[in-house]
Scaffold this motif. Structure first.
Motif, PDB file in Angstrom:
ATOM      1  N   LEU A 108       0.880  -1.168   0.000  1.00  0.00           N
ATOM      2  CA  LEU A 108       0.000   0.000   0.000  1.00  0.00           C
ATOM      3  C   LEU A 108       0.916   1.216   0.000  1.00  0.00           C
ATOM      4  CD1 LEU A 108      -2.625  -1.219   2.633  1.00  0.00           C
ATOM      5  CD2 LEU A 108      -2.886  -1.139   0.142  1.00  0.00           C
ATOM      6  N   ARG A 109       0.894   1.979  -1.070  1.00  0.00           N
ATOM      7  CA  ARG A 109       1.888   3.010  -1.305  1.00  0.00           C
ATOM      8  C   ARG A 109       1.575   4.304  -0.558  1.00  0.00           C
ATOM      9  NH1 ARG A 109       6.349   1.297  -2.938  1.00  0.00           N
ATOM     10  NH2 ARG A 109       6.806   3.318  -3.889  1.00  0.00           N
ATOM     11  N   PRO A 110       2.602   5.104  -0.265  1.00  0.00           N
ATOM     12  CA  PRO A 110       2.371   6.417   0.335  1.00  0.00           C
ATOM     13  C   PRO A 110       1.386   7.247  -0.476  1.00  0.00           C
ATOM     14  CG  PRO A 110       4.707   5.897   0.364  1.00  0.00           C
ATOM     15  CD  PRO A 110       4.041   4.817  -0.447  1.00  0.00           C
ATOM     16  N   VAL A 128      -1.988   5.961   8.624  1.00  0.00           N
ATOM     17  CA  VAL A 128      -3.100   6.303   7.735  1.00  0.00           C
ATOM     18  C   VAL A 128      -3.573   7.698   8.118  1.00  0.00           C
ATOM     19  CG1 VAL A 128      -5.525   5.767   7.227  1.00  0.00           C
ATOM     20  CG2 VAL A 128      -3.821   3.930   7.294  1.00  0.00           C
ATOM     21  N   GLU A 129      -4.022   8.431   7.121  1.00  0.00           N
ATOM     22  CA  GLU A 129      -4.536   9.777   7.362  1.00  0.00           C
ATOM     23  C   GLU A 129      -6.006   9.833   6.980  1.00  0.00           C
ATOM     24  OE1 GLU A 129      -3.898  14.178   5.408  1.00  0.00           O
ATOM     25  OE2 GLU A 129      -2.113  12.996   5.899  1.00  0.00           O
ATOM     26  N   ALA A 130      -6.809  10.367   7.882  1.00  0.00           N
ATOM     27  CA  ALA A 130      -8.227  10.564   7.607  1.00  0.00           C
ATOM     28  C   ALA A 130      -8.420  11.999   7.130  1.00  0.00           C
ATOM     29  CB  ALA A 130      -9.051  10.308   8.857  1.00  0.00           C
ATOM     30  N   THR A 131      -9.014  12.165   5.957  1.00  0.00           N
ATOM     31  CA  THR A 131      -9.223  13.502   5.414  1.00  0.00           C
ATOM     32  C   THR A 131     -10.718  13.807   5.385  1.00  0.00           C
ATOM     33  OG1 THR A 131      -9.239  12.599   3.167  1.00  0.00           O
ATOM     34  CG2 THR A 131      -7.139  13.405   4.007  1.00  0.00           C
ATOM     35  N   ALA A 132     -11.067  15.016   5.748  1.00  0.00           N
ATOM     36  CA  ALA A 132     -12.470  15.414   5.806  1.00  0.00           C
ATOM     37  C   ALA A 132     -13.135  15.244   4.448  1.00  0.00           C
ATOM     38  CB  ALA A 132     -12.568  16.868   6.258  1.00  0.00           C
ATOM     39  N   GLN A 133     -14.223  14.501   4.439  1.00  0.00           N
ATOM     40  CA  GLN A 133     -15.039  14.264   3.250  1.00  0.00           C
ATOM     41  C   GLN A 133     -14.321  13.455   2.167  1.00  0.00           C
ATOM     42  OE1 GLN A 133     -18.180  15.214   3.592  1.00  0.00           O
ATOM     43  NE2 GLN A 133     -17.631  16.165   5.560  1.00  0.00           N
ATOM     44  N   ARG A 134     -13.101  13.001   2.432  1.00  0.00           N
ATOM     45  CA  ARG A 134     -12.355  12.288   1.398  1.00  0.00           C
ATOM     46  C   ARG A 134     -11.920  10.892   1.828  1.00  0.00           C
ATOM     47  NH1 ARG A 134      -8.340  16.928  -1.210  1.00  0.00           N
ATOM     48  NH2 ARG A 134      -9.988  18.420  -1.776  1.00  0.00           N
ATOM     49  N   GLY A 135     -12.337  10.452   2.987  1.00  0.00           N
ATOM     50  CA  GLY A 135     -12.008   9.105   3.421  1.00  0.00           C
ATOM     51  C   GLY A 135     -10.604   8.988   3.978  1.00  0.00           C
ATOM     52  N   THR A 188      -0.421   7.597   4.752  1.00  0.00           N
ATOM     53  CA  THR A 188       0.310   8.839   4.974  1.00  0.00           C
ATOM     54  C   THR A 188       1.505   8.929   4.025  1.00  0.00           C
ATOM     55  OG1 THR A 188       1.560   7.778   6.754  1.00  0.00           O
ATOM     56  CG2 THR A 188      -0.349   9.086   7.381  1.00  0.00           C
ATOM     57  N   SER A 189       1.948  10.135   3.787  1.00  0.00           N
ATOM     58  CA  SER A 189       3.083  10.353   2.895  1.00  0.00           C
ATOM     59  C   SER A 189       4.364   9.801   3.521  1.00  0.00           C
ATOM     60  CB  SER A 189       3.239  11.848   2.600  1.00  0.00           C
ATOM     61  OG  SER A 189       3.489  12.563   3.805  1.00  0.00           O
ATOM     62  N   ALA A 190       5.385   9.613   2.700  1.00  0.00           N
ATOM     63  CA  ALA A 190       6.649   9.053   3.185  1.00  0.00           C
ATOM     64  C   ALA A 190       7.811   9.756   2.498  1.00  0.00           C
ATOM     65  CB  ALA A 190       6.704   7.548   2.933  1.00  0.00           C
ATOM     66  N   THR A 191       7.880  11.056   2.700  1.00  0.00           N
ATOM     67  CA  THR A 191       8.944  11.847   2.095  1.00  0.00           C
ATOM     68  C   THR A 191      10.156  11.887   3.019  1.00  0.00           C
ATOM     69  OG1 THR A 191       8.232  13.918   3.122  1.00  0.00           O
ATOM     70  CG2 THR A 191       7.185  13.301   1.025  1.00  0.00           C
TER      71      THR A 191
END
Length: 226
Positions: free
Chosen positions: A30-32, A65-72, A76-79
């Motif tokens: 599961l990719r960033p 994991v990041e929960a975003t408002a209205q976007r599911g 999370t990013s991995a920079t």
């Protein structure tokens, strides 16, 4: 009674799902920044809508994991900036835990440090002989146990929880370096030995300095011991 049993079964399902997703995030399956759609995840991992949503909420609390408002949800990013920030927080927690632990520890703790170090060395030796996903997971768990035992003598459950949280957030980077052959296991062995020797000598300043070297390694060359 039946309500408690159902809740226990649901908790078990969520724990199993979380372990599977945590593993696949760590290995880059599961990719960033990948969007995580519940129905698609259910088809791959199983579970109900409710259990999968609870799983994603758990991983969100862990920072994977990041929960975003209205976007599911999304991974999370991995920079490189993410890694630097994670290592910054991990070091802050682990330095504090090690300092406190050296003040409060006993000989039994020293034995657990030695045992965790021995297990880590064994898994690294096995991994160098035969690299595969199963051994990589064993190695990562040995790294996790070694890091955890170094702060457990601080006798602060909340500090230990924070240490594991930031350790788990760093594992994607460590496993990526492993897959790419960019980990210097000779340097790692030397760093681990220096850290253990300083801990057993109860030399706080040397132990903290060795911890910093072991956790951060060389950020610029890609031979990081994260």
């Amino acid at each position: 009674m039946f309500g408690r049993r159902a809740r226990s079964e649901e908790d078990t399902v969520v724990a199993v799902l979380a372990a599977a997703l945590r593993r696949d995030i760590s290995f880059g399956v599961l990719r960033p920044d990948q969007k995580l759609k519940i129905e698609a995840l259910r088809q791959t991992y199983g579970g109900s809508n409710h259990s999968m949503r609870e799983t994603l909420r758990m991983l969100s609390a862990e920072g994977l994991v990041e929960a975003t408002a209205q976007r599911g949800f999304r991974v999370t990013s991995a920079t490189e900036d993410d890694l630097r920030d994670i290592l910054f927080m991990r070091l802050e927690v682990e330095r504090l835990g090690l300092r406190l632990g050296l003040q409060r520890s006993d000989v039994q703790w020293e034995g657990r440090v030695l045992a965790a170090h021995h297990a880590l060395r064994r898994t690294e030796e096995a991994l160098l002989k035969e690299a595969n996903d199963a051994l990589a997971l064993d190695w990562d768990m040995a790294c996790r146990s070694f890091a955890a035992v170094l702060v457990e003598a601080a006798q602060s459950p909340r500090l230990s929880d924070m240490q594991l949280k930031f350790y788990d957030q760093s594992r994607r980077f460590r496993l990526a370096l492993l897959r790419e052959g960019r980990l210097d296991f000779t340097a790692r062995a030397q760093q681990q030995q220096a850290l253990v020797e300083a801990v057993l000598a109860r030399n706080t300043n040397a132990a903290v300095a060795a911890l910093e070297t072991y956790v951060t390694g060389d950020m610029m060359t890609g031979t990081r011991s994260v």
